[in-house]
Scaffold this motif. Structure first.
Motif, mmCIF file in Angstrom:
data_model
loop_
_atom_site.group_PDB
_atom_site.id
_atom_site.type_symbol
_atom_site.label_atom_id
_atom_site.label_comp_id
_atom_site.label_asym_id
_atom_site.label_seq_id
_atom_site.Cartn_x
_atom_site.Cartn_y
_atom_site.Cartn_z
ATOM 1 N N UNK A 1 0.802 -1.207 0.000
ATOM 2 C CA UNK A 1 0.000 0.000 0.000
ATOM 3 C C UNK A 1 0.839 1.263 0.000
ATOM 4 N N UNK A 2 1.877 1.265 0.847
ATOM 5 C CA UNK A 2 2.763 2.432 0.896
ATOM 6 C C UNK A 2 3.458 2.635 -0.449
ATOM 7 N N UNK A 3 3.910 1.516 -1.038
ATOM 8 C CA UNK A 3 4.579 1.598 -2.342
ATOM 9 C C UNK A 3 3.641 2.167 -3.410
ATOM 10 N N UNK A 4 2.389 1.715 -3.416
ATOM 11 C CA UNK A 4 1.415 2.195 -4.401
ATOM 12 C C UNK A 4 1.161 3.687 -4.223
ATOM 13 N N UNK A 5 0.962 4.119 -2.980
ATOM 14 C CA UNK A 5 0.716 5.541 -2.717
ATOM 15 C C UNK A 5 1.921 6.380 -3.135
ATOM 16 N N UNK A 6 3.124 5.908 -2.807
ATOM 17 C CA UNK A 6 4.327 6.653 -3.169
ATOM 18 C C UNK A 6 4.464 6.767 -4.689
ATOM 19 N N UNK A 7 4.174 5.667 -5.395
ATOM 20 C CA UNK A 7 4.269 5.683 -6.852
ATOM 21 C C UNK A 7 3.280 6.668 -7.458
ATOM 22 N N UNK A 8 2.047 6.645 -6.962
ATOM 23 C CA UNK A 8 1.035 7.577 -7.473
ATOM 24 C C UNK A 8 1.412 9.021 -7.164
ATOM 25 N N UNK A 9 1.930 9.253 -5.952
ATOM 26 C CA UNK A 9 2.298 10.623 -5.565
ATOM 27 C C UNK A 9 3.405 11.154 -6.461
ATOM 28 N N UNK A 10 4.413 10.324 -6.728
ATOM 29 C CA UNK A 10 5.514 10.749 -7.589
ATOM 30 C C UNK A 10 5.032 10.952 -9.025
ATOM 31 N N UNK A 11 4.110 10.115 -9.463
ATOM 32 C CA UNK A 11 3.598 10.249 -10.829
ATOM 33 C C UNK A 11 2.686 11.441 -11.013
ATOM 34 N N UNK A 12 1.998 11.851 -9.958
ATOM 35 C CA UNK A 12 1.047 12.961 -10.069
ATOM 36 C C UNK A 12 1.765 14.278 -10.331
ATOM 37 N N UNK A 13 2.975 14.454 -9.758
ATOM 38 C CA UNK A 13 3.679 15.735 -9.875
ATOM 39 C C UNK A 13 3.955 16.096 -11.342
ATOM 40 N N UNK A 14 4.606 15.226 -12.140
ATOM 41 C CA UNK A 14 4.801 15.586 -13.553
ATOM 42 C C UNK A 14 3.494 15.620 -14.338
ATOM 43 N N UNK A 15 2.535 14.782 -13.927
ATOM 44 C CA UNK A 15 1.243 14.789 -14.633
ATOM 45 C C UNK A 15 0.564 16.155 -14.502
ATOM 46 N N UNK A 16 0.562 16.702 -13.294
ATOM 47 C CA UNK A 16 -0.033 18.026 -13.079
ATOM 48 C C UNK A 16 0.754 19.098 -13.817
ATOM 49 N N UNK A 17 2.055 18.954 -13.821
ATOM 50 C CA UNK A 17 2.882 19.957 -14.489
ATOM 51 C C UNK A 17 2.609 20.001 -15.988
ATOM 52 N N UNK A 18 2.534 18.839 -16.612
ATOM 53 C CA UNK A 18 2.351 18.808 -18.056
ATOM 54 C C UNK A 18 0.892 18.999 -18.468
ATOM 55 N N UNK A 19 -0.020 18.906 -17.497
ATOM 56 C CA UNK A 19 -1.422 19.189 -17.838
ATOM 57 C C UNK A 19 -1.672 20.688 -17.978
ATOM 58 N N UNK A 20 -0.719 21.523 -17.491
ATOM 59 C CA UNK A 20 -0.845 22.969 -17.635
ATOM 60 C C UNK A 20 0.459 23.521 -18.204
ATOM 61 N N UNK A 21 0.759 23.210 -19.459
ATOM 62 C CA UNK A 21 2.042 23.626 -20.038
ATOM 63 C C UNK A 21 2.122 25.130 -20.231
ATOM 64 N N UNK A 22 3.300 25.690 -19.979
ATOM 65 C CA UNK A 22 3.560 27.106 -20.275
ATOM 66 C C UNK A 22 4.134 27.168 -21.681
ATOM 67 N N UNK A 23 3.248 27.374 -22.670
ATOM 68 C CA UNK A 23 3.628 27.218 -24.073
ATOM 69 C C UNK A 23 4.714 28.196 -24.496
ATOM 70 N N UNK A 24 4.558 29.458 -24.107
ATOM 71 C CA UNK A 24 5.514 30.464 -24.576
ATOM 72 C C UNK A 24 6.916 30.169 -24.049
ATOM 73 N N UNK A 25 7.009 29.913 -22.712
ATOM 74 C CA UNK A 25 8.334 29.641 -22.148
ATOM 75 C C UNK A 25 8.916 28.349 -22.697
ATOM 76 N N UNK A 26 8.060 27.379 -22.975
ATOM 77 C CA UNK A 26 8.560 26.113 -23.533
ATOM 78 C C UNK A 26 9.163 26.337 -24.903
ATOM 79 N N UNK A 27 8.449 27.158 -25.734
ATOM 80 C CA UNK A 27 8.962 27.435 -27.084
ATOM 81 C C UNK A 27 10.286 28.185 -26.997
ATOM 82 N N UNK A 28 10.349 29.155 -26.037
ATOM 83 C CA UNK A 28 11.594 29.900 -25.869
ATOM 84 C C UNK A 28 12.730 28.986 -25.428
ATOM 85 N N UNK A 29 12.415 28.073 -24.497
ATOM 86 C CA UNK A 29 13.444 27.121 -24.039
ATOM 87 C C UNK A 29 13.977 26.310 -25.191
#
Length: 429
Positions: A1-29
């Protein structure tokens, strides 16, 4: 259970980040700097891994060094060929002195008659048996209120005790059968206690206030001095007093036997002898002193192994974390590195720049981990024998190992960066 929760928690961070992309800064990068900034979460995670690894490595080093001190310590007795049998006289219906003494005398005679037996004693324990009696002691030529000035561990023993456990007498005599109830209270002290109470003087014939009888402070006459012996707990080191068992009745005693021969055969013969004396006796368990010593240091051995295993695991995770972040930073800065090299940066300077980035990544975690290690070591300092919880050697060794691992983890991406072809790097992305 702890392993599953940890995996989901770690996976949620990039998922949330890429669900709201900053298009202009990404293109500039992508168009320019090559994404030179590594995310704070990456850096914090890698730094935290390094700090955790340092904390566990220091704890492991402290346990290992403490265990080494315990194993090198002079015990003051000979655990080889020494056997013990615990006897509860209350359980056997002999909880008075009049009943107990004849019974114990029969046991002594039966054990002494066994082949290979060199000495037999009836006492209430031996060193490193994890069962200790504690009281206070002070010089009897000082006022009674000074009683308890020195905390001591004491053992009730009889006339064969020191010969049985293999501790020589340095001065005076041991206990005798005449040191019985009604006679003058006598005691044998260890060398360090004698030196502390009467520095530079002869302790024989001196008197000590002590509460070994359980009836408040009483005066005991020193009749002998022995070398310092180990305490009942190997992580502690107390001055020791010995009192005559025949003068102080206690219903829990230990038969102490020194015997030569095969340990299993000796144990069986001791059990048979005891049952011949009293067939209704609770089946006696014979334990060797070496087994007691192993048991007494078992917690420290387990802790050292557990902390060492966790430390190595944390070290591996820290190496993986630092490598991942540095490698990601190098791949994100390919064009920048190519431009630096095109403008004259040497491969050595690029190599050192990436390695120093890896060190800077780990240093905050190492600082926090060092402070956490101090707090943890102070909290469990009772587990360390002969060692300060803030042991410089342990801290420096653990820190040095971790820095080497961080540099090793950073070396592969640093070497890859130093080998970049500037023109090819500038054409990338």
């Amino acid at each position: 259970g702890v392993t599953l929760v940890a995996t989901l928690a770690v996976g949620v961070i990039p998922a949330l980040r890429f669900s709201r992309p900053a298009l202009v800064s990404s293109i500039k990068d992508d168009a320019g700097a090559g994404g030179r900034k590594v995310g704070r979460i990456h850096r914090y995670s890698a730094s935290a891994q390094a700090g955790l690894a340092l904390c566990l490595l220091i704890t492991s080093a402290l346990f290992v060094r403490s265990l080494g001190f315990m194993e090198q310590k002079e015990l003051g007795f000979e655990p080889q060929n020494l056997y013990t049998v615990g006897l509860n006289l209350t359980q056997e219906g002999m909880d008075t002195r009049d009943l107990a003494e004849p019974f114990l005398e029969r046991i002594r005679e039966a054990l002494a008659a066994l082949p290979g037996v060199q000495a037999v004693s009836i006492a209430d324990g031996i060193p490193v048996d994890l069962v200790g009696n504690f009281t206070g002691a002070s010089r009897a030529d000082q006022p009674v209120p000074a009683f308890g000035r020195i905390q001591v561990e004491f053992t009730l023993a009889d006339e064969e005790y020191f010969r049985a456990i293999g501790t020589p007498l340095l001065q005076g005599r041991g206990f005798a059968a005449s040191d019985a109830k009604g006679s003058e209270l006598v005691t044998v002290v260890t060398e360090s206690l004698a030196s502390e109470l009467w520095p530079g003087e002869n302790a024989l014939g001196r008197r000590i206030w002590s509460g070994m009888t359980g009836e408040g402070p009483q005066a005991f006459t020193v009749i002998g001095v022995v070398p310092d012996v180990a305490s009942s707990r190997p992580t502690e080191s107390w001055p020791n007093l010995f009192a005559a068992r025949r003068q102080i009745f206690y219903p829990r005693v230990t038969a102490v036997v020194r015997a030569l021969g095969d340990p299993s055969a000796v144990s069986r013969s001791i059990q048979a002898a005891l049952l011949r004396v009293e067939p209704g006796l609770t089946f006696p368990t014979v334990v060797s002193s070496e087994a007691l010593l192993e048991r007494a240091t078992g917690n420290q051995r387990f802790s050292a192994r557990a902390a060492g295993g966790l430390g190595l695991l944390a070290l591996l995770l820290a190496a993986i974390g630092v490598y991942g972040v540095v490698a990601f930073a190098v791949s994100s800065r390919t064009r920048e590195i190519g431009l630096r090299m095109a403008l004259g940066a040497t491969r050595g300077s690029v190599l050192w720049k990436v390695l120093s980035d890896g060190l800077r990544l780990a240093l905050p975690g190492l600082a926090v981990g060092g402070l956490a290690s101090v707090a943890m070591a102070m909290a469990i300092r009772s587990e360390f024998f002969g060692l300060s919880p803030i042991d410089p050697a342990s801290f420096l060794a653990a820190g040095g190992i971790l820095l080497v691992v961080v540099l090793a983890a950073s070396f592969a991406p640093a070497r890859r960066a130093a080998r970049l072809d500037p023109m090819r790097a500038l054409r990338m992305e």
